[in-house]
Scaffold this motif. Structure first.
Motif, mmCIF file in Angstrom:
data_model
loop_
_atom_site.group_PDB
_atom_site.id
_atom_site.type_symbol
_atom_site.label_atom_id
_atom_site.label_comp_id
_atom_site.label_asym_id
_atom_site.label_seq_id
_atom_site.Cartn_x
_atom_site.Cartn_y
_atom_site.Cartn_z
ATOM 1 N N ILE A 20 -8.649 9.693 -7.867
ATOM 2 C CA ILE A 20 -8.735 10.390 -8.842
ATOM 3 C C ILE A 20 -6.780 10.674 -9.075
ATOM 4 C CG2 ILE A 20 -10.255 11.447 -8.638
ATOM 5 C CD1 ILE A 20 -8.957 13.285 -6.312
ATOM 6 N N ALA A 21 -5.799 10.023 -7.929
ATOM 7 C CA ALA A 21 -4.613 10.470 -8.375
ATOM 8 C C ALA A 21 -3.596 9.698 -7.311
ATOM 9 C CB ALA A 21 -3.618 11.851 -8.665
ATOM 10 N N GLU A 22 -2.674 8.617 -7.431
ATOM 11 C CA GLU A 22 -1.833 7.395 -7.725
ATOM 12 C C GLU A 22 -0.362 8.839 -6.166
ATOM 13 O OE1 GLU A 22 -0.767 3.683 -8.082
ATOM 14 O OE2 GLU A 22 -2.158 3.333 -9.595
ATOM 15 N N LEU A 23 0.043 8.286 -5.059
ATOM 16 C CA LEU A 23 0.626 9.160 -4.754
ATOM 17 C C LEU A 23 1.553 8.106 -4.296
ATOM 18 C CD1 LEU A 23 -1.956 11.086 -2.773
ATOM 19 C CD2 LEU A 23 -1.009 12.092 -4.875
ATOM 20 N N ARG A 24 2.919 8.717 -3.702
ATOM 21 C CA ARG A 24 3.730 8.179 -2.764
ATOM 22 C C ARG A 24 3.918 8.334 -1.420
ATOM 23 N NH1 ARG A 24 8.738 5.853 -5.162
ATOM 24 N NH2 ARG A 24 8.421 5.536 -7.257
ATOM 25 N N LEU A 25 3.639 7.581 -0.586
ATOM 26 C CA LEU A 25 3.417 7.881 0.834
ATOM 27 C C LEU A 25 4.894 8.090 1.603
ATOM 28 C CD1 LEU A 25 -0.047 6.289 1.825
ATOM 29 C CD2 LEU A 25 0.190 9.005 1.112
ATOM 30 N N ALA A 26 4.693 8.879 2.706
ATOM 31 C CA ALA A 26 6.073 9.001 3.378
ATOM 32 C C ALA A 26 6.366 7.316 4.044
ATOM 33 C CB ALA A 26 6.030 10.530 4.719
ATOM 34 N N PRO A 27 7.476 7.087 4.098
ATOM 35 C CA PRO A 27 8.013 5.121 4.134
ATOM 36 C C PRO A 27 7.823 5.361 5.827
ATOM 37 C CG PRO A 27 9.729 6.626 3.607
ATOM 38 C CD PRO A 27 8.706 7.798 2.586
ATOM 39 N N VAL A 28 7.071 4.691 6.024
ATOM 40 C CA VAL A 28 6.829 3.913 7.741
ATOM 41 C C VAL A 28 7.814 3.106 8.443
ATOM 42 C CG1 VAL A 28 5.138 3.586 9.952
ATOM 43 C CG2 VAL A 28 5.014 4.794 8.165
ATOM 44 N N PRO A 29 8.936 3.513 8.743
ATOM 45 C CA PRO A 29 9.889 2.236 9.586
ATOM 46 C C PRO A 29 8.946 0.938 9.815
ATOM 47 C CG PRO A 29 10.479 4.395 10.590
ATOM 48 C CD PRO A 29 9.004 4.549 9.693
ATOM 49 N N GLY A 30 10.080 -0.090 9.051
ATOM 50 C CA GLY A 30 9.379 -1.249 9.863
ATOM 51 C C GLY A 30 7.657 -2.232 8.543
ATOM 52 N N GLU A 31 7.287 -0.665 7.824
ATOM 53 C CA GLU A 31 6.068 -0.919 6.442
ATOM 54 C C GLU A 31 6.793 -1.852 5.833
ATOM 55 O OE1 GLU A 31 2.955 1.176 6.649
ATOM 56 O OE2 GLU A 31 2.452 0.893 8.887
ATOM 57 N N ALA A 32 6.354 -2.659 4.863
ATOM 58 C CA ALA A 32 6.823 -3.383 3.653
ATOM 59 C C ALA A 32 6.900 -1.929 2.826
ATOM 60 C CB ALA A 32 5.638 -3.951 3.569
ATOM 61 N N PRO A 33 7.149 -1.914 1.544
ATOM 62 C CA PRO A 33 7.259 -1.480 0.847
ATOM 63 C C PRO A 33 5.967 -1.111 -0.312
ATOM 64 C CG PRO A 33 9.106 -2.568 0.428
ATOM 65 C CD PRO A 33 8.045 -3.412 1.515
ATOM 66 N N TRP A 34 5.353 -2.010 0.050
ATOM 67 C CA TRP A 34 4.525 -1.337 -1.154
ATOM 68 C C TRP A 34 2.722 -0.647 -0.767
ATOM 69 C CZ3 TRP A 34 5.749 -6.526 0.236
ATOM 70 C CH2 TRP A 34 4.926 -7.026 1.530
ATOM 71 N N THR A 35 2.645 -0.888 1.033
ATOM 72 C CA THR A 35 2.148 0.081 1.483
ATOM 73 C C THR A 35 2.642 1.354 1.577
ATOM 74 O OG1 THR A 35 3.220 0.009 3.668
ATOM 75 C CG2 THR A 35 2.038 -1.622 3.396
ATOM 76 N N HIS A 36 3.841 2.314 0.968
ATOM 77 C CA HIS A 36 3.650 2.906 0.622
ATOM 78 C C HIS A 36 3.455 3.977 -0.195
ATOM 79 C CE1 HIS A 36 8.202 2.315 2.823
ATOM 80 N NE2 HIS A 36 6.666 2.417 3.716
ATOM 81 N N ARG A 37 2.012 3.019 -1.442
ATOM 82 C CA ARG A 37 1.717 4.009 -2.051
ATOM 83 C C ARG A 37 0.235 4.348 -1.730
ATOM 84 N NH1 ARG A 37 0.930 -0.801 -6.410
ATOM 85 N NH2 ARG A 37 0.657 1.549 -8.137
#
Length: 82
Positions: A20-37
């Motif tokens: 129903i919606a796309e969000l930006r999640l808080a970044p987790v140190p050491g994870e790839a940028p696409w996992t922040h979606r």
């Protein structure tokens, strides 16, 4: 070649979830940028959940948790009837 935030998945179904919606999640140190979606999704049982987009699109997450509950209940019922 980079990745884009422009690809909307709103309205798409993944298992029992409809985005129903796309969000930006808080970044987790050491994870790839696409996992922040992330996505807000509505489950067939009526529950709204927020999950990582990569988990939903890969099939790792298919419901709000109701599917696991149903599968566990069916397994216990079949084991008791033996």
């Amino acid at each position: 070649m980079g990745w884009s935030w422009d690809c909307s998945r709103t309205g798409e179904r993944y298992g029992r979830l409809i985005v129903i919606a796309e969000l930006r999640l808080a970044p987790v140190p050491g994870e790839a940028p696409w996992t922040h979606r992330g996505v807000a999704a509505l489950c067939d049982c009526g529950t709204e959940v927020v999950r990582r987009l990569i988990d939903v699109t890969s099939g790792k997450t298919r419901s709000c948790g109701c599917l696991q509950s149903e599968n566990s209940r069916e397994l216990m019922t079949s084991l008791r009837s033996r």
